[in-house]
Design a protein around this motif. Structure first.
Motif, mmCIF file in Angstrom:
data_model
loop_
_atom_site.group_PDB
_atom_site.id
_atom_site.type_symbol
_atom_site.label_atom_id
_atom_site.label_comp_id
_atom_site.label_asym_id
_atom_site.label_seq_id
_atom_site.Cartn_x
_atom_site.Cartn_y
_atom_site.Cartn_z
ATOM 1 N N GLU A 115 30.250 37.686 49.361
ATOM 2 C CA GLU A 115 29.094 37.127 48.669
ATOM 3 C C GLU A 115 29.385 37.038 47.168
ATOM 4 O O GLU A 115 30.449 37.461 46.694
ATOM 5 C CB GLU A 115 27.850 37.970 48.948
ATOM 6 N N ALA A 116 28.431 36.516 46.414
ATOM 7 C CA ALA A 116 28.642 36.202 44.992
ATOM 8 C C ALA A 116 28.532 37.456 44.120
ATOM 9 O O ALA A 116 27.654 37.578 43.257
ATOM 10 C CB ALA A 116 27.642 35.146 44.541
ATOM 11 N N VAL A 117 29.466 38.384 44.293
ATOM 12 C CA VAL A 117 29.399 39.669 43.588
ATOM 13 C C VAL A 117 29.539 39.512 42.078
ATOM 14 O O VAL A 117 29.116 40.393 41.320
ATOM 15 C CB VAL A 117 30.456 40.655 44.120
ATOM 16 N N TRP A 118 30.137 38.398 41.613
ATOM 17 C CA TRP A 118 30.292 38.184 40.168
ATOM 18 C C TRP A 118 28.944 38.001 39.457
ATOM 19 O O TRP A 118 28.866 38.089 38.240
ATOM 20 C CB TRP A 118 31.195 36.974 39.913
ATOM 21 N N GLU A 119 27.885 37.772 40.225
ATOM 22 C CA GLU A 119 26.555 37.664 39.628
ATOM 23 C C GLU A 119 25.922 39.034 39.411
ATOM 24 O O GLU A 119 24.934 39.154 38.686
ATOM 25 C CB GLU A 119 25.650 36.802 40.512
ATOM 26 N N ASP A 120 26.468 40.052 40.037
ATOM 27 C CA ASP A 120 26.014 41.431 39.855
ATOM 28 C C ASP A 120 26.797 42.089 38.712
ATOM 29 O O ASP A 120 27.616 41.451 38.052
ATOM 30 C CB ASP A 120 26.240 42.229 41.145
ATOM 31 N N SER A 121 26.540 43.377 38.500
ATOM 32 C CA SER A 121 27.414 44.161 37.627
ATOM 33 C C SER A 121 28.760 44.265 38.347
ATOM 34 O O SER A 121 28.869 44.911 39.382
ATOM 35 C CB SER A 121 26.810 45.542 37.385
ATOM 36 N N CYS A 122 29.765 43.618 37.785
ATOM 37 C CA CYS A 122 30.987 43.353 38.541
ATOM 38 C C CYS A 122 32.230 43.629 37.705
ATOM 39 O O CYS A 122 32.271 43.330 36.509
ATOM 40 C CB CYS A 122 30.986 41.888 38.985
ATOM 41 N N ILE A 123 33.231 44.199 38.360
ATOM 42 C CA ILE A 123 34.552 44.344 37.757
ATOM 43 C C ILE A 123 35.539 43.543 38.602
ATOM 44 O O ILE A 123 35.341 43.351 39.804
ATOM 45 C CB ILE A 123 34.989 45.826 37.645
ATOM 46 N N GLU A 124 36.613 43.054 37.943
ATOM 47 C CA GLU A 124 37.554 42.187 38.636
ATOM 48 C C GLU A 124 38.988 42.503 38.221
ATOM 49 O O GLU A 124 39.239 42.900 37.084
ATOM 50 C CB GLU A 124 37.243 40.718 38.347
ATOM 51 N N PHE A 125 39.894 42.302 39.160
ATOM 52 C CA PHE A 125 41.334 42.474 38.926
ATOM 53 C C PHE A 125 42.034 41.275 39.538
ATOM 54 O O PHE A 125 41.963 41.043 40.742
ATOM 55 C CB PHE A 125 41.807 43.775 39.578
ATOM 56 N N PHE A 126 42.672 40.464 38.688
ATOM 57 C CA PHE A 126 43.457 39.327 39.145
ATOM 58 C C PHE A 126 44.932 39.706 38.999
ATOM 59 O O PHE A 126 45.340 40.228 37.964
ATOM 60 C CB PHE A 126 43.184 38.082 38.298
ATOM 61 N N VAL A 127 45.744 39.401 40.013
ATOM 62 C CA VAL A 127 47.147 39.812 39.957
ATOM 63 C C VAL A 127 48.033 38.819 40.689
ATOM 64 O O VAL A 127 47.668 38.289 41.753
ATOM 65 C CB VAL A 127 47.331 41.237 40.526
ATOM 66 N N SER A 128 49.197 38.553 40.095
ATOM 67 C CA SER A 128 50.202 37.677 40.681
ATOM 68 C C SER A 128 51.512 38.439 40.814
ATOM 69 O O SER A 128 51.960 39.093 39.869
ATOM 70 C CB SER A 128 50.414 36.444 39.789
ATOM 71 N N PHE A 129 52.140 38.309 41.989
ATOM 72 C CA PHE A 129 53.432 38.961 42.228
ATOM 73 C C PHE A 129 54.578 37.952 42.280
ATOM 74 O O PHE A 129 55.708 38.336 42.574
ATOM 75 C CB PHE A 129 53.385 39.757 43.532
ATOM 76 N N ASP A 130 54.290 36.676 42.019
ATOM 77 C CA ASP A 130 55.334 35.651 42.108
ATOM 78 C C ASP A 130 55.473 34.855 40.816
ATOM 79 O O ASP A 130 55.798 33.663 40.839
ATOM 80 C CB ASP A 130 55.074 34.714 43.296
ATOM 81 N N GLY A 131 55.215 35.520 39.689
ATOM 82 C CA GLY A 131 55.404 34.846 38.414
ATOM 83 C C GLY A 131 54.326 33.852 38.062
ATOM 84 O O GLY A 131 54.600 32.856 37.383
ATOM 85 N N LYS A 132 53.114 34.095 38.535
ATOM 86 C CA LYS A 132 51.923 33.292 38.220
ATOM 87 C C LYS A 132 51.825 31.990 39.008
ATOM 88 O O LYS A 132 50.978 31.144 38.705
ATOM 89 C CB LYS A 132 51.825 32.977 36.721
ATOM 90 N N VAL A 133 52.668 31.801 40.015
ATOM 91 C CA VAL A 133 52.539 30.614 40.862
ATOM 92 C C VAL A 133 51.258 30.712 41.679
ATOM 93 O O VAL A 133 50.493 29.752 41.808
ATOM 94 C CB VAL A 133 53.768 30.457 41.783
ATOM 95 N N SER A 134 51.018 31.879 42.239
ATOM 96 C CA SER A 134 49.781 32.149 42.972
ATOM 97 C C SER A 134 49.287 33.534 42.564
ATOM 98 O O SER A 134 50.023 34.312 41.962
ATOM 99 C CB SER A 134 50.005 32.074 44.483
ATOM 100 N N TYR A 135 48.055 33.819 42.888
ATOM 101 C CA TYR A 135 47.480 35.105 42.482
ATOM 102 C C TYR A 135 46.311 35.463 43.394
ATOM 103 O O TYR A 135 45.797 34.626 44.144
ATOM 104 C CB TYR A 135 47.028 35.067 41.020
#
Length: 212
Positions: free
Chosen positions: A78-98
């Motif tokens: 669900e749209a958890v970013w509308e709540d009090s939300c923390i996020e972690f974005f990470v790529s293991f292939d040199g930013k091609v995908s994440y």
């Protein structure tokens, strides 16, 4: 480029409570999530995180103090970013995908994966997201609301990458605090973002994450 070294740190999970986990992480350094990237959203809650790994899992402990705490969404994806939300974005292939890993104060989460092209991104199955264990706490003292969440992220959730051991790996990523649906919306990041509108899906601004 912003850079972070993630120490190896063994954490016992048998007694899975916030207190037990936070005690085992208390010696780890704190990092700020303090970049206000868009002047039209100046509100800046106090946000810090600790991070460690044990080769097979990533441990992230977020500490947040903000004016309002909202927790509406209770189902995975669900749209958890509308709540009090923390996020972690990470790529293991040199930013091609994440991967975008997002959790609200209740521990409700979602994980997306794919390239920066929106049409190429998909939400992972709820069963995969459920592999991330969370422990949370909320304290309200003198009108000040402070909440913490610990994420235990096994490498198995990174379904598009074969990660046998984290030690020695270099990844790229960013850490965020948001609350799109709060009375005072805000969009904080660890690594600075230079873009005209709020957008976290910009791997060009990811920092370096080195797993020791």
């Amino acid at each position: 480029m912003t850079s972070l070294k993630v120490p190896y740190h063994s954490i016992a999970l048998e007694n899975f409570t916030y207190y037990a986990l936070s005690q085992q992480m208390e010696t780890l350094p704190w990092q700020p999530i303090a970049q206000v990237n868009w002047s039209e959203f100046p509100y800046k809650p106090e946000v810090h995180f600790q991070m460690a790994h044990d080769n097979q899992s990533i441990f992230i402990h977020y500490s947040v103090q903000e004016e309002f705490v909202k927790a509406q969404y209770v189902r995975t994806n669900e749209a958890v970013w509308e709540d009090s939300c923390i996020e972690f974005f990470v790529s293991f292939d040199g930013k091609v995908s994440y991967y975008n890993i997002e959790f609200n104060v209740l521990g409700t989460g979602l994980i997306g994966a794919g390239s920066r092209i929106k049409e190429d991104r998909t939400r992972l199955e709820p069963e995969t997201t459920a592999k991330i264990q969370t422990a949370t706490t909320v304290v309200n003292v003198d009108g000040k609301k402070k909440w913490n969440i610990i994420l235990v992220i096994p490498t198995a959730v990174f379904v598009n990458d074969k990660i046998e051991n984290l030690a020695g790996a270099t990844a790229y990523g960013n850490f965020y605090k948001c609350g799109d649906g709060l009375p005072t919306p805000h969009f904080l990041s660890w690594s600075k973002i230079e873009h005209p509108k709020p957008n976290f899906h910009l791997p060009d601004f990811f920092g370096e994450i080195v797993f020791e």
